[in-house]
Design a protein around this motif. Structure first.
Motif, PDB file in Angstrom:
ATOM      1  N   UNK A 193       0.940  -1.251   0.086  1.00 35.90           N
ATOM      2  CA  UNK A 193      -0.007   0.058  -0.092  1.00 35.90           C
ATOM      3  C   UNK A 193       0.792   1.327   0.045  1.00 35.90           C
ATOM      4  N   UNK A 194       2.235   1.021   0.023  1.00 31.21           N
ATOM      5  CA  UNK A 194       3.060   2.076   0.078  1.00 31.21           C
ATOM      6  C   UNK A 194       3.130   2.796   1.193  1.00 31.21           C
ATOM      7  N   UNK A 195       2.981   2.265   2.647  1.00 31.09           N
ATOM      8  CA  UNK A 195       3.157   2.596   3.987  1.00 31.09           C
ATOM      9  C   UNK A 195       4.419   1.709   4.427  1.00 31.09           C
ATOM     10  N   UNK A 196       4.498   2.469   5.820  1.00 31.37           N
ATOM     11  CA  UNK A 196       5.825   2.161   6.458  1.00 31.37           C
ATOM     12  C   UNK A 196       5.283   1.024   7.699  1.00 31.37           C
ATOM     13  N   UNK A 197       5.925   0.198   7.834  1.00 33.97           N
ATOM     14  CA  UNK A 197       5.899  -0.848   8.939  1.00 33.97           C
ATOM     15  C   UNK A 197       6.995  -1.228   9.415  1.00 33.97           C
ATOM     16  N   UNK A 198       7.247  -1.732  10.758  1.00 32.86           N
ATOM     17  CA  UNK A 198       8.413  -1.647  11.337  1.00 32.86           C
ATOM     18  C   UNK A 198       8.443  -2.732  12.502  1.00 32.86           C
ATOM     19  N   UNK A 199       9.247  -3.005  13.171  1.00 35.41           N
ATOM     20  CA  UNK A 199       9.202  -3.945  14.367  1.00 35.41           C
ATOM     21  C   UNK A 199       9.800  -3.618  15.706  1.00 35.41           C
ATOM     22  N   UNK A 200       9.422  -4.334  16.450  1.00 33.96           N
ATOM     23  CA  UNK A 200       9.827  -4.098  17.875  1.00 33.96           C
ATOM     24  C   UNK A 200       9.213  -5.300  18.950  1.00 33.96           C
ATOM     25  N   UNK A 201       9.988  -5.424  19.798  1.00 35.82           N
ATOM     26  CA  UNK A 201       9.966  -6.529  20.869  1.00 35.82           C
ATOM     27  C   UNK A 201       8.648  -6.527  21.937  1.00 35.82           C
ATOM     28  N   UNK A 202       8.214  -5.304  22.237  1.00 36.96           N
ATOM     29  CA  UNK A 202       7.163  -4.831  23.172  1.00 36.96           C
ATOM     30  C   UNK A 202       8.146  -5.184  24.426  1.00 36.96           C
ATOM     31  N   UNK A 203       7.349  -5.534  25.373  1.00 34.49           N
ATOM     32  CA  UNK A 203       7.993  -5.946  26.732  1.00 34.49           C
ATOM     33  C   UNK A 203       9.082  -7.027  26.593  1.00 34.49           C
ATOM     34  N   UNK A 204      10.054  -6.945  27.554  1.00 39.35           N
ATOM     35  CA  UNK A 204      11.223  -7.988  27.500  1.00 39.35           C
ATOM     36  C   UNK A 204      11.132  -8.626  29.063  1.00 39.35           C
ATOM     37  N   UNK A 205      10.714  -9.806  29.194  1.00 33.57           N
ATOM     38  CA  UNK A 205      10.874 -10.445  30.440  1.00 33.57           C
ATOM     39  C   UNK A 205      10.219  -9.437  31.667  1.00 33.57           C
ATOM     40  N   UNK A 206       9.016  -9.213  31.449  1.00 29.57           N
ATOM     41  CA  UNK A 206       8.428  -8.430  32.720  1.00 29.57           C
ATOM     42  C   UNK A 206       7.256  -9.146  33.144  1.00 29.57           C
ATOM     43  N   UNK A 207       6.347  -8.001  33.996  1.00 26.38           N
ATOM     44  CA  UNK A 207       5.167  -8.851  34.341  1.00 26.38           C
ATOM     45  C   UNK A 207       4.256  -9.092  33.392  1.00 26.38           C
ATOM     46  N   UNK A 208       4.370  -8.529  32.213  1.00 22.90           N
ATOM     47  CA  UNK A 208       3.433  -8.846  31.264  1.00 22.90           C
ATOM     48  C   UNK A 208       3.771 -10.259  30.412  1.00 22.90           C
ATOM     49  N   UNK A 209       4.919 -10.501  30.304  1.00 23.41           N
ATOM     50  CA  UNK A 209       5.468 -11.625  29.494  1.00 23.41           C
ATOM     51  C   UNK A 209       6.852 -11.944  29.928  1.00 23.41           C
ATOM     52  N   UNK A 210       6.817 -13.076  29.789  1.00 26.32           N
ATOM     53  CA  UNK A 210       8.316 -13.495  30.344  1.00 26.32           C
ATOM     54  C   UNK A 210       9.296 -13.722  29.009  1.00 26.32           C
ATOM     55  N   UNK A 211       8.523 -13.523  28.016  1.00 25.72           N
ATOM     56  CA  UNK A 211       9.355 -14.093  26.622  1.00 25.72           C
ATOM     57  C   UNK A 211       9.933 -12.774  26.291  1.00 25.72           C
ATOM     58  N   UNK A 212      11.043 -12.931  25.057  1.00 27.52           N
ATOM     59  CA  UNK A 212      11.303 -11.784  24.212  1.00 27.52           C
ATOM     60  C   UNK A 212      12.845 -11.638  24.995  1.00 27.52           C
ATOM     61  N   UNK A 213      13.843 -11.036  24.198  1.00 28.16           N
ATOM     62  CA  UNK A 213      15.135 -11.064  24.519  1.00 28.16           C
ATOM     63  C   UNK A 213      15.782  -9.467  23.761  1.00 28.16           C
ATOM     64  N   UNK A 214      16.832  -8.904  24.173  1.00 26.17           N
ATOM     65  CA  UNK A 214      17.137  -7.665  23.735  1.00 26.17           C
ATOM     66  C   UNK A 214      17.859  -7.943  22.357  1.00 26.17           C
ATOM     67  N   UNK A 215      17.427  -9.014  21.478  1.00 26.39           N
ATOM     68  CA  UNK A 215      18.111  -9.313  20.222  1.00 26.39           C
ATOM     69  C   UNK A 215      16.997  -9.067  19.278  1.00 26.39           C
ATOM     70  N   UNK A 216      17.391  -8.011  18.487  1.00 29.04           N
ATOM     71  CA  UNK A 216      16.299  -7.695  17.335  1.00 29.04           C
ATOM     72  C   UNK A 216      16.418  -8.571  16.350  1.00 29.04           C
ATOM     73  N   UNK A 217      17.555  -9.808  16.335  1.00 26.47           N
ATOM     74  CA  UNK A 217      17.411 -10.694  15.230  1.00 26.47           C
ATOM     75  C   UNK A 217      16.451 -11.469  15.491  1.00 26.47           C
ATOM     76  N   UNK A 218      16.185 -12.029  16.728  1.00 21.02           N
ATOM     77  CA  UNK A 218      15.180 -12.890  17.150  1.00 21.02           C
ATOM     78  C   UNK A 218      13.880 -12.102  16.916  1.00 21.02           C
TER      79      UNK A 218
END
Lengths: 393, 393
Positions: free
Chosen positions: A285-310
């Motif tokens: 559509x010609x728009x912009x989209x990009x990525x992020x982890x959201x929370x990393x190992x917090x009370x919301x979620x235990x998942x995710x790491x400070x590794x943007x390749x994951x």
């Protein structure tokens, strides 16, 4: 100012081996057989794959339990359970400043040199988290860029006093205004969006709205956001995070087009558990989209790491990117596309770009995304800042 | 027969520290302060978390490109593109035996001691892949259990001669009959299912049917499978792999109940990109569900690794398991539940179970799933087989 640095025999994005000369924080020259100027440092990349500095476009540094003892989650399933569970957990004392710094350092060690982080602002903690992130941003200036979003995690209009605190956080140095589920949390979509757009306009700050709302309710909030973005001339300065409704409603194609036309970017964390915006559709559509982890190992979620390749791998899996050319888009989501959408300038691997570079043992970009090899070398602002996953100095 | 082995100071599934004595391939005793019998080896677990041997319930050892140079994917989006792309790629020569062995070894190094693997059987390669896996199974007997499924990847009825080849593969030692998309590929659901159930019954072998078919088409195939399983008394011996339709049709609750009543287990790879069977719903119905990687870095997909803890993470993310008690189910999917559904006997951490153990640096099971720490020690059949991710001997 760091001495010039010559990186020999690296393969930018898997291309032919070349040398890269860095000086005064920038890429000064690219080509095989470059000469090191007097006083320059030299590094032999031994043919490793070169990536640009990674970009985290959506995280919550101030919430993380990373590096602390394991926190056993017994939280209920509702959004409000999580919001209240977190606020309750903080009453026992939580070092948001120290934890934010710890996670930021581990992002850098894994090659991330630009981060957009939300900082909770509410009537219990006031502006403390936002202020801590502003202080961290200043401490790390010249090494790791942080954008601080003043974020009304516990609601804005439903929690009187929060709007004034958001404004105080901006006066204290926060970079961006945050919004959150105008109907689902604040029960007043017009009121909420008028308030956060008003704050953005008054302070000349960009806006980032977390929109978890499902289906047509979310689509309605998108429409209101598009209307205000155009009316206020804020094209290019508004991000909608999550936007799950784009993965749900049949009229998503029209919404992608409207977002693209209004210059509104979408941040996706690509959670496996629910429909999400399509990277392919938003780009088409010609728009912009990009990525992020959201929370990393917090009370919301235990998942995710400070590794943007994951995160790139999860974006690739979610969008069913299997071909090498598709998987390269997953990397774009955590590099150039994220930098452009968040307004981080000078990102890239061209002469004149800021010298933020990452070396990994991989043949191709796709292999780097699927295998997430250790970071052999991380360069930020033309200086080596990490080797083999460990920060220097 | 290996000497007895005493593992001191480990924390089974995150519980209190204890010792485990192994003898004659089995767990002989569990308790704090055990005495090492004469001649026993000893290992100090230093308080690390102890997991049972991991179980891969659905993979394709014979397809993997793992450890080879990067294969650039330019394959089209359809299932048939992938099937034909793979057959074409093999014509240049592909060492299925060597690659299967390489991947099996890397599974073992990461703590997996039981694997159910499909082996393609078609009119171009004949039974060569199945025969190679049978040979590998025998080579690794006593170290790593492999179940070989003779699998008609390129179709059964649509490719005349394949049924006879499947039967030949069984005569040559394959353990299990494979089926595949009776309508979507074979265009004859009754004919396909009658054929594979017939083969199962004739040879007294269990059955594992890959069912990618969407919505009501898939649900119809499930119903036909339930009918035949009950009519032939094959309860407990039939697996449906993928079963995406269970994530799609409104009447899924009745289908979960029917599968549970017929003793049919579901194997899920929990792909982020599409709806899948719900672990919670299948368990609530009293049925069995377990996990697998599917292909690992092959011409179908570049993703996945021989690490069942990564698969557990993806199952947890897909099913939105956030609480510690839920994340433990994700581990169950790649340990006990997989062993039970596949018919791998003696799995567990009780006295009398086979001594297959994995040590990792994690506080809790949930941390092991989300962080996938390196395997400090892997024990199979009471012998140490890998240390710090590297196989011994």
């Amino acid at each position: 100012m760091a001495a010039p640095l010559l990186l020999r025999n690296c393969r930018p994005l898997g291309g032919a081996a070349t040398d890269i000369l860095m000086a005064a924080t920038r890429i000064a020259a690219i080509g095989p057989g470059l000469e090191a100027p007097p006083g320059a440092g030299e590094e032999d990349a031994a043919g490793l794959l070169l990536l640009p500095g990674l970009v985290e476009g959506h995280t919550h540094l101030d919430k993380t339990l990373w590096g602390m003892g394991w926190w056993r989650s017994e939280v209920g399933p509702l959004l409000i359970d999580r919001i209240e569970g977190e606020r309750a957990s903080r009453r026992g004392g939580f070092d948001a400043a120290g934890q934010s710094a710890r996670l930021a350092r581990d992002f850098l060690a894994r090659g991330t040199t630009r981060i957009r982080s939300f900082a909770d602002v509410d009537t219990e903690i006031g502006t403390a988290h936002a202020d801590a992130l502003v202080a961290l941003r200043e401490t790390l200036r010249g090494t790791l860029d942080i954008q601080v979003v003043a974020f009304p995690q516990s609601g804005l209009l439903v929690r009187p006093g929060t709007l004034a605190l958001l404004e105080q956080a901006l006066r204290n140095g926060a970079d961006i205004v945050g919004g959150l589920d105008p109907s689902g949390i604040d029960r007043d979509p017009k009121g909420h969006l008028d308030a956060v757009f008003g704050l953005s306009e008054k302070h000349g700050k960009p806006l980032d709205i977390h929109l978890h709302e499902p289906g047509e309710l979310g689509a309605f909030a998108l429409e209101l956001t598009v209307e205000r973005t155009k009316a206020l001339g804020m094209q290019g300065r508004v991000v909608v995070s999550h936007g799950f409704c784009l993965g749900e409603v049949a009229r998503a194609p029209a919404l992608y087009a409207a977002l693209a036309e209004a210059g509104i970017a979408v941040a996706t964390t690509a959670p496996p558990s629910r429909p999400v915006p399509s990277v392919r559709a938003m780009r088409a559509a010609g728009g912009r989209i990009f990525g992020g982890n959201d929370g990393i190992r917090d009370t919301w979620t235990p998942y995710n790491t400070p590794d943007m390749l994951q995160r790139a791998m999860l974006i690739g899996l979610k969008n069913e990117f299997r071909r090498d050319d598709e998987i390269a888009w997953a990397l774009d989501c955590v590099t150039g596309w994220a930098a452009a959408a968040c307004g981080f300038s000078g990102h890239g691997l061209a002469v004149g770009d800021r010298a933020d570079l990452v070396l990994v043992a991989a043949e191709t970009v796709a292999e780097a995304v699927v295998a997430q090899p250790p970071r052999r070398l991380v360069v930020s602002h033309g200086r080596v800042v990490a080797r083999d996953g460990a920060l220097l100095g």
